[in-house]
Every structure is written in C-alpha cells, then in structure tokens.
Design a protein around this motif. Structure first.
Motif, PDB file in Angstrom:
ATOM      1  N   LEU A 281      22.066 -25.726  49.733  1.00 27.32           N
ATOM      2  CA  LEU A 281      21.646 -24.346  49.986  1.00 27.32           C
ATOM      3  C   LEU A 281      20.692 -23.840  48.904  1.00 27.32           C
ATOM      4  O   LEU A 281      20.368 -22.651  48.881  1.00 27.32           O
ATOM      5  CB  LEU A 281      22.881 -23.432  50.047  1.00 27.32           C
ATOM      6  CG  LEU A 281      23.882 -23.720  51.164  1.00 27.32           C
ATOM      7  CD1 LEU A 281      25.133 -22.858  50.987  1.00 27.32           C
ATOM      8  CD2 LEU A 281      23.257 -23.483  52.523  1.00 27.32           C
ATOM      9  N   SER A 282      20.248 -24.708  48.026  1.00 31.79           N
ATOM     10  CA  SER A 282      19.422 -24.287  46.890  1.00 31.79           C
ATOM     11  C   SER A 282      18.147 -23.538  47.286  1.00 31.79           C
ATOM     12  O   SER A 282      17.706 -22.669  46.526  1.00 31.79           O
ATOM     13  CB  SER A 282      19.103 -25.465  45.972  1.00 31.79           C
ATOM     14  OG  SER A 282      18.426 -26.468  46.666  1.00 31.79           O
ATOM     15  N   PRO A 283      17.538 -23.795  48.452  1.00 27.50           N
ATOM     16  CA  PRO A 283      16.380 -22.964  48.805  1.00 27.50           C
ATOM     17  C   PRO A 283      16.710 -21.487  49.000  1.00 27.50           C
ATOM     18  O   PRO A 283      15.812 -20.657  49.041  1.00 27.50           O
ATOM     19  CB  PRO A 283      15.892 -23.586  50.116  1.00 27.50           C
ATOM     20  CG  PRO A 283      16.335 -25.002  50.051  1.00 27.50           C
ATOM     21  CD  PRO A 283      17.682 -24.932  49.377  1.00 27.50           C
ATOM     22  N   LEU A 284      17.975 -21.141  49.097  1.00 27.44           N
ATOM     23  CA  LEU A 284      18.368 -19.742  49.260  1.00 27.44           C
ATOM     24  C   LEU A 284      18.593 -19.033  47.926  1.00 27.44           C
ATOM     25  O   LEU A 284      19.157 -17.933  47.891  1.00 27.44           O
ATOM     26  CB  LEU A 284      19.652 -19.659  50.104  1.00 27.44           C
ATOM     27  CG  LEU A 284      19.543 -20.209  51.530  1.00 27.44           C
ATOM     28  CD1 LEU A 284      20.890 -20.124  52.236  1.00 27.44           C
ATOM     29  CD2 LEU A 284      18.468 -19.483  52.316  1.00 27.44           C
ATOM     30  N   SER A 285      18.146 -19.614  46.846  1.00 26.85           N
ATOM     31  CA  SER A 285      18.416 -19.058  45.519  1.00 26.85           C
ATOM     32  C   SER A 285      17.768 -17.695  45.272  1.00 26.85           C
ATOM     33  O   SER A 285      18.148 -16.992  44.343  1.00 26.85           O
ATOM     34  CB  SER A 285      17.999 -20.045  44.431  1.00 26.85           C
ATOM     35  OG  SER A 285      16.610 -20.279  44.498  1.00 26.85           O
ATOM     36  N   SER A 286      16.826 -17.275  46.098  1.00 26.17           N
ATOM     37  CA  SER A 286      16.236 -15.940  45.969  1.00 26.17           C
ATOM     38  C   SER A 286      17.027 -14.882  46.723  1.00 26.17           C
ATOM     39  O   SER A 286      16.819 -13.685  46.545  1.00 26.17           O
ATOM     40  CB  SER A 286      14.792 -15.936  46.490  1.00 26.17           C
ATOM     41  OG  SER A 286      13.972 -16.745  45.684  1.00 26.17           O
ATOM     42  N   LEU A 287      17.939 -15.309  47.576  1.00 21.35           N
ATOM     43  CA  LEU A 287      18.720 -14.386  48.406  1.00 21.35           C
ATOM     44  C   LEU A 287      19.710 -13.609  47.545  1.00 21.35           C
ATOM     45  O   LEU A 287      20.549 -14.175  46.861  1.00 21.35           O
ATOM     46  CB  LEU A 287      19.468 -15.182  49.476  1.00 21.35           C
ATOM     47  CG  LEU A 287      20.250 -14.381  50.510  1.00 21.35           C
ATOM     48  CD1 LEU A 287      19.321 -13.514  51.349  1.00 21.35           C
ATOM     49  CD2 LEU A 287      21.050 -15.326  51.398  1.00 21.35           C
ATOM     50  N   HIS A 288      19.603 -12.282  47.573  1.00 20.00           N
ATOM     51  CA  HIS A 288      20.515 -11.450  46.776  1.00 20.00           C
ATOM     52  C   HIS A 288      21.187 -10.360  47.590  1.00 20.00           C
ATOM     53  O   HIS A 288      22.133  -9.735  47.131  1.00 20.00           O
ATOM     54  CB  HIS A 288      19.795 -10.827  45.568  1.00 20.00           C
ATOM     55  CG  HIS A 288      18.642  -9.954  45.951  1.00 20.00           C
ATOM     56  ND1 HIS A 288      18.788  -8.647  46.330  1.00 20.00           N
ATOM     57  CD2 HIS A 288      17.315 -10.226  46.009  1.00 20.00           C
ATOM     58  CE1 HIS A 288      17.599  -8.137  46.607  1.00 20.00           C
ATOM     59  NE2 HIS A 288      16.688  -9.071  46.430  1.00 20.00           N
ATOM     60  N   ASP A 289      20.736 -10.141  48.822  1.00 20.08           N
ATOM     61  CA  ASP A 289      21.272  -9.048  49.623  1.00 20.08           C
ATOM     62  C   ASP A 289      21.490  -9.545  51.051  1.00 20.08           C
ATOM     63  O   ASP A 289      20.534  -9.818  51.772  1.00 20.08           O
ATOM     64  CB  ASP A 289      20.291  -7.883  49.599  1.00 20.08           C
ATOM     65  CG  ASP A 289      20.831  -6.620  50.255  1.00 20.08           C
ATOM     66  OD1 ASP A 289      21.971  -6.630  50.753  1.00 20.08           O
ATOM     67  OD2 ASP A 289      20.090  -5.623  50.276  1.00 20.08           O
ATOM     68  N   VAL A 290      22.754  -9.685  51.439  1.00 15.50           N
ATOM     69  CA  VAL A 290      23.097 -10.101  52.799  1.00 15.50           C
ATOM     70  C   VAL A 290      24.391  -9.389  53.187  1.00 15.50           C
ATOM     71  O   VAL A 290      25.294  -9.232  52.370  1.00 15.50           O
ATOM     72  CB  VAL A 290      23.210 -11.641  52.918  1.00 15.50           C
ATOM     73  CG1 VAL A 290      24.281 -12.195  52.041  1.00 15.50           C
ATOM     74  CG2 VAL A 290      23.396 -12.081  54.349  1.00 15.50           C
ATOM     75  N   HIS A 291      24.444  -8.929  54.425  1.00 16.23           N
ATOM     76  CA  HIS A 291      25.614  -8.176  54.893  1.00 16.23           C
ATOM     77  C   HIS A 291      26.821  -9.091  55.071  1.00 16.23           C
ATOM     78  O   HIS A 291      27.904  -8.802  54.588  1.00 16.23           O
ATOM     79  CB  HIS A 291      25.258  -7.474  56.204  1.00 16.23           C
ATOM     80  CG  HIS A 291      26.341  -6.628  56.758  1.00 16.23           C
ATOM     81  ND1 HIS A 291      26.575  -5.356  56.309  1.00 16.23           N
ATOM     82  CD2 HIS A 291      27.255  -6.865  57.724  1.00 16.23           C
ATOM     83  CE1 HIS A 291      27.590  -4.843  56.976  1.00 16.23           C
ATOM     84  NE2 HIS A 291      28.022  -5.737  57.847  1.00 16.23           N
ATOM     85  N   GLY A 292      26.645 -10.189  55.773  1.00 15.93           N
ATOM     86  CA  GLY A 292      27.730 -11.133  56.014  1.00 15.93           C
ATOM     87  C   GLY A 292      27.189 -12.558  55.988  1.00 15.93           C
ATOM     88  O   GLY A 292      26.004 -12.782  56.200  1.00 15.93           O
ATOM     89  N   LEU A 293      28.080 -13.507  55.740  1.00 17.54           N
ATOM     90  CA  LEU A 293      27.664 -14.899  55.610  1.00 17.54           C
ATOM     91  C   LEU A 293      28.657 -15.800  56.327  1.00 17.54           C
ATOM     92  O   LEU A 293      29.865 -15.690  56.114  1.00 17.54           O
ATOM     93  CB  LEU A 293      27.590 -15.269  54.122  1.00 17.54           C
ATOM     94  CG  LEU A 293      27.150 -16.677  53.761  1.00 17.54           C
ATOM     95  CD1 LEU A 293      25.737 -16.953  54.241  1.00 17.54           C
ATOM     96  CD2 LEU A 293      27.246 -16.866  52.253  1.00 17.54           C
ATOM     97  N   ARG A 294      28.140 -16.660  57.189  1.00 20.15           N
ATOM     98  CA  ARG A 294      28.969 -17.662  57.857  1.00 20.15           C
ATOM     99  C   ARG A 294      28.305 -19.020  57.673  1.00 20.15           C
ATOM    100  O   ARG A 294      27.148 -19.212  58.058  1.00 20.15           O
ATOM    101  CB  ARG A 294      29.116 -17.372  59.342  1.00 20.15           C
ATOM    102  CG  ARG A 294      29.922 -18.449  60.041  1.00 20.15           C
ATOM    103  CD  ARG A 294      30.088 -18.197  61.507  1.00 20.15           C
ATOM    104  NE  ARG A 294      30.895 -19.267  62.076  1.00 20.15           N
ATOM    105  CZ  ARG A 294      31.476 -19.190  63.239  1.00 20.15           C
ATOM    106  NH1 ARG A 294      31.355 -18.106  63.969  1.00 20.15           N
ATOM    107  NH2 ARG A 294      32.167 -20.208  63.681  1.00 20.15           N
TER     108      ARG A 294
END
Length: 156
Positions: free
Chosen positions: A99-112
């Motif tokens: 999942l390392s390409p998601l390292s910029s993600l800081h704001d998400v409502h829910g995660l599955r």
C-alpha cells in the motif's frame, strides 16, 4: 553544389546528437495533479487505475475491486498523489503486494481492505489518524498491521 554538400556534412551530426532515453536532455515532465471533489469512482482494472495518475482527491467513495476477466489491479502507484477520499476507500480482491503508493493519503472517511492475498502489511497508511470505520479482513498473507499505528481514533 556547395549547399548540398554542407547539408550532407551536418546531417549525420544532427542524428548523432539527438536525445535518447539515457540522455540527460530528456526531461521527464511532472505529473499534473487534479481532483474529483464530487465523484464516486469504481475501478476494476489496472488500465482504469492508471488513468488516475495525479489524482489528489475523490469527493465520495473510491472502490478498487479487480475484475480478473479484464485484468486485475496489481499496482497502486497511479494513486501516489492521492491525499483525500471523502467517503470510503475500498481495496478488494486485488493482486497488490503493498500500500506504499498511498503514503500521501491523510484524510479518508472509511477504509475497507479485504481479499488482497499478496498484502503482507499496511505500510503506506501511516498518515491516517482518524477513521469513521475500518475493515481489514480476508487478506490471507497479512502478517502485520504495521502501517496503521498512527490511528488515534476509529469511530465504528
């Protein structure tokens, strides 16, 4: 006659000094960043995901679920600019191994994250600190929850 000789003399020089892939004169252009603040996206193939390169925001849900008939999702690199998902981010039944390409993600409502059988850990989610809901299940090779240590709050 002299004009033709002059052109022929310099023509090989032009071809010899042309840019190649290894030549520093080839400058890679930065990825153009863009957002879809009011969208819900359903991605089912790597080709579809590749079209999202530079995407910084999805306003609603982002569903990534492989369809093996049209080529499954195996690489999240096109999402390396993604910072915000206003709804749920679902990554399900893919062939991704990190999942390392998601390292910029800081704001998400829910995660599955489910059914990703090559995924050993959750590295890449370190910037997440709060989620409304979190579901991690059916990832057969997941041996560590490393990557979500920064979560301070999961509401549901």
């Amino acid at each position: 006659m002299c004009k033709h000789f002059f052109i022929l003399l310099f023509l090989p020089f032009i071809f010899l000094t042309g840019c190649t892939e290894d030549d520093p004169c080839m400058v890679e252009q930065p990825v153009q960043e863009w957002a879809l603040p009011n969208a819900t996206l359903n991605i089912s193939s790597q080709a579809e995901l590749d079209l999202l390169e530079g995407l910084t925001e999805v306003g609603n849900d982002l569903y990534i679920q492989s369809n093996s008939e049209i080529g499954g999702v195996v690489d999240l690199s096109p999402l390396s600019s993604l910072q915000k998902v206003g709804g749920r981010l679902t990554i399900m039944d893919t062939g991704i191994s990190n999942l390392s390409p998601l390292s910029s993600l800081h704001d998400v409502h829910g995660l599955r994250i489910s059914g990703n059988n090559l995924l050993p850990n959750l590295h890449g989610l370190e910037r997440l600190s709060c989620l409304k809901n979190l579901i991690v299940k059916g990832n057969n090779n997941l041996i560590s929850l490393a990557g979500i240590e920064g979560l301070l709050e999961v509401e549901g």
